[in-house]
Design a protein around this motif. Structure first.
Motif, mmCIF file in Angstrom:
data_model
loop_
_atom_site.group_PDB
_atom_site.id
_atom_site.type_symbol
_atom_site.label_atom_id
_atom_site.label_comp_id
_atom_site.label_asym_id
_atom_site.label_seq_id
_atom_site.Cartn_x
_atom_site.Cartn_y
_atom_site.Cartn_z
ATOM 1 N N PRO A 86 1.027 -1.287 -0.096
ATOM 2 C CA PRO A 86 0.135 -0.015 -0.096
ATOM 3 C C PRO A 86 0.767 1.258 -0.010
ATOM 4 N N ILE A 87 1.989 1.310 -0.425
ATOM 5 C CA ILE A 87 2.904 2.544 -0.007
ATOM 6 C C ILE A 87 3.168 3.153 -1.532
ATOM 7 N N TRP A 88 3.097 2.540 -2.479
ATOM 8 C CA TRP A 88 3.473 2.883 -3.873
ATOM 9 C C TRP A 88 4.460 3.586 -3.935
ATOM 10 N N ASP A 89 5.559 3.113 -3.660
ATOM 11 C CA ASP A 89 6.942 3.911 -3.506
ATOM 12 C C ASP A 89 7.898 3.372 -4.495
ATOM 13 N N ALA A 90 8.180 4.050 -5.802
ATOM 14 C CA ALA A 90 9.128 3.290 -6.624
ATOM 15 C C ALA A 90 10.427 3.614 -6.105
ATOM 16 N N ASP A 91 10.810 4.207 -5.262
ATOM 17 C CA ASP A 91 11.951 4.742 -4.787
ATOM 18 C C ASP A 91 12.557 3.781 -3.696
ATOM 19 N N ALA A 92 11.601 3.139 -2.985
ATOM 20 C CA ALA A 92 11.824 2.262 -1.976
ATOM 21 C C ALA A 92 12.935 1.186 -2.193
ATOM 22 N N LYS A 93 13.722 0.898 -1.098
ATOM 23 C CA LYS A 93 14.616 -0.422 -1.292
ATOM 24 C C LYS A 93 14.626 -1.257 -0.528
ATOM 25 N N GLY A 94 15.060 -2.396 -0.624
ATOM 26 C CA GLY A 94 15.471 -3.457 0.220
ATOM 27 C C GLY A 94 16.252 -3.250 1.463
#
Length: 497
Positions: free
Chosen positions: A343-351
């Motif tokens: 639900p965060i819809w964040d293309a920049d998020a990383k593992g």
């Protein structure tokens, strides 16, 4: 028999089923994903077709089945394609796939110009770069020579249906990727399409998912080994077909997905949207799916094995992870391996691995990775509650459901009972059910599910572990909240290089 085709991200899967749901044979044929620029992820639909032809021939040869024994063909496919084809059906370019975020700037501009509320009221979904509509606009603005030649934009399953039958169609379960598709009425909104700078003429007419769209052509028969004239149904979204193949066709039932990607689908008898989730029509008429789709799924374990333990089998890794207690002794993993969807819809998020120390081992990281995927599932289930939708028992599908440990972790994290259908080929089975209904093999969806889906095991939550995981879940959520600005600023610097 019935033939199911699944157009996945890493491979196509072709399976031949008896009418009672037993698998006669199945074949997977891989193909590449191309990453030509940061944020881009695309595939060549003609490589899908080549792989599918090979897969069909393999299963027919393995079973020594006569082509005439196949009563019908069902197709499911990955979401949010935008395949530009000309009047003859020639594919004009690679399609951006569900992981592709090249249209992110277009999305920001469109939401300012048209307004989020207007789009959301029609589509029931946010205007995000993963969806088909922004990709269509990207072609218009960045590849005008291709856009001018484009007769229709097709989805993954509709492209393969066309290659089999010569008929272009669009079915409702994939319609949600088009923001001018009204999720409540199941029809196109021509005025909204025009305001978006597009036209409903750029997509085919809508047909039911179980509708027979045509017969296998002479050319396709020669390439696949199928009998000319074999009925082909429109098919549907992979997650929706998998939901059906896991036995979820009535309101209140829920599917848990453990394929390359993860997520869940809650079956509804009315359209209920949440801006952070995904709403689509089910492949079952008159039903909808409130979905959570995550990047982290079985692909996380595949990546972990490839990078850290290539000499180990998945069973070996499971035995390692079993030695670590619930909560991984403070190690937490954010499974955002290609950004994150709902639900965060964040293309920049990383593992991210958090909590490592000299006292922690590969086994801790392994279990934390499995728990992180379960936390992403729980995050989506919590978000669904905000829309007034509560999941009940979860029916699991995908390769991850074969792992007893991973399934138990998901049950413990969510506090939900999880049931495992007999076959781990739920997605192709769902496509076959559509073909069976379309060709009259089954009377209705209830009969089809009763005949083909059975439960082999059940996992009930350990509530002591659930309490531990609730604490870990809060850390999981806090880590993202504290890191999201770092993700964003770092990605901006990278894009400016």
């Amino acid at each position: 028999m019935l033939l199911g085709i699944d157009i996945g991200t890493s491979a196509c899967k072709v399976a031949l089923f008896e009418r009672d749901g037993r698998v006669k044979a199945q074949e997977a044929v891989e193909y590449p994903v191309y990453y030509p620029a940061p944020g881009w992820a695309e595939q060549n639909p003609d490589e899908w077709w080549t792989a599918i032809c090979r897969g069909i021939r393999k299963v027919l040869e393995e079973t020594k089945a006569e082509p005439g024994e196949v009563d019908g063909v069902g197709i499911d496919g990955q979401s949010w394609s935008a395949i530009p084809v000309d009047r003859e059906g020639n594919c004009l370019a690679n399609t951006p796939i569900w992981m592709d975020t090249r249209a992110r700037d277009i999305c920001g501009r469109v939401k300012k110009e048209i307004g989020f509320e207007r789009i959301f009221q029609t589509a029931g979904n946010d205007f995000l770069p993963s969806y088909s509509t922004p990709k269509m606009l990207w072609f218009k603005e960045n590849r005008p020579e291709i856009f001018r030649k484009t007769w229709k934009f097709l989805q993954s399953n509709s492209y393969i249906a066309f290659r089999l039958t010569g008929v272009m169609t669009q079915e409702p379960s994939q319609g949600y990727g088009l923001h001018f598709f009204n999720n409540r009425t199941g029809s196109y909104d021509a005025e909204l399409a025009k305001d978006l700078g597009l036209s409903v003429d750029l997509v085919p007419e809508l047909v039911p998912c179980h509708a027979v769209v045509g017969g296998v052509t002479k050319e396709a028969a020669a390439l696949t080994g199928l009998k000319e004239g074999t009925p082909v149904t429109a098919g549907g979204l992979d997650a929706a077909c998998g939901t059906l193949g896991a036995g979820v066709y009535q309101a209140g039932q829920t599917q848990e997905q453990g394929g390359q990607a993860g997520g869940m689908s809650i079956c509804l008898d009315e359209s209920k949207a949440h801006p952070k989730l995904i709403l689509s029509p089910h492949v079952v008429p008159g039903k909808w799916l409130l979905q959570g789709g995550t990047v982290g799924g079985g692909g996380v374990l595949r990546w972990f094995r490839q990078e850290f333990a290539p000499e180990k089998s998945f069973d070996d890794l499971t035995r390692e992870a079993e030695k670590i207690p619930a909560g991984s002794e403070g190690v937490v993993f954010l499974p955002y391996m290609a950004g994150e969807r709902s639900p965060i819809w964040d293309a920049d998020a990383k593992g991210v691995f958090y909590g490592l120390s000299f006292g922690r081992t590969r086994a801790h990281m392994l279990r934390a990775a499995m728990e992180g995927v379960a936390f992403s599932l729980e995050h989506n289930l919590r978000t669904a509650r905000e829309a007034g939708v509560e999941a009940g028992v979860l029916n699991a599908m995908g390769g991850a459901a074969n792992s007893r440990l991973w399934t138990q972790i998901k049950a413990d994290v969510t506090g939900k009972t999880i049931r495992i259908p007999a076959s781990d080929t739920a997605t192709t089975l769902g496509a076959c059910i559509l073909a069976g209904i379309g060709t009259g093999v089954y009377r209705d969806f209830g009969e089809a599910v009763r005949k083909t889906v059975s439960i082999t095991r059940e996992h009930t939550p350990d509530m002591e572990n659930h309490a531990i995981y609730q604490r870990s879940m809060e850390l999981y959520l806090e880590l993202y909240e504290r890191l999201k600005e770092v993700f964003c600023s770092y990605s901006e610097r990278e894009r400016k290089r």
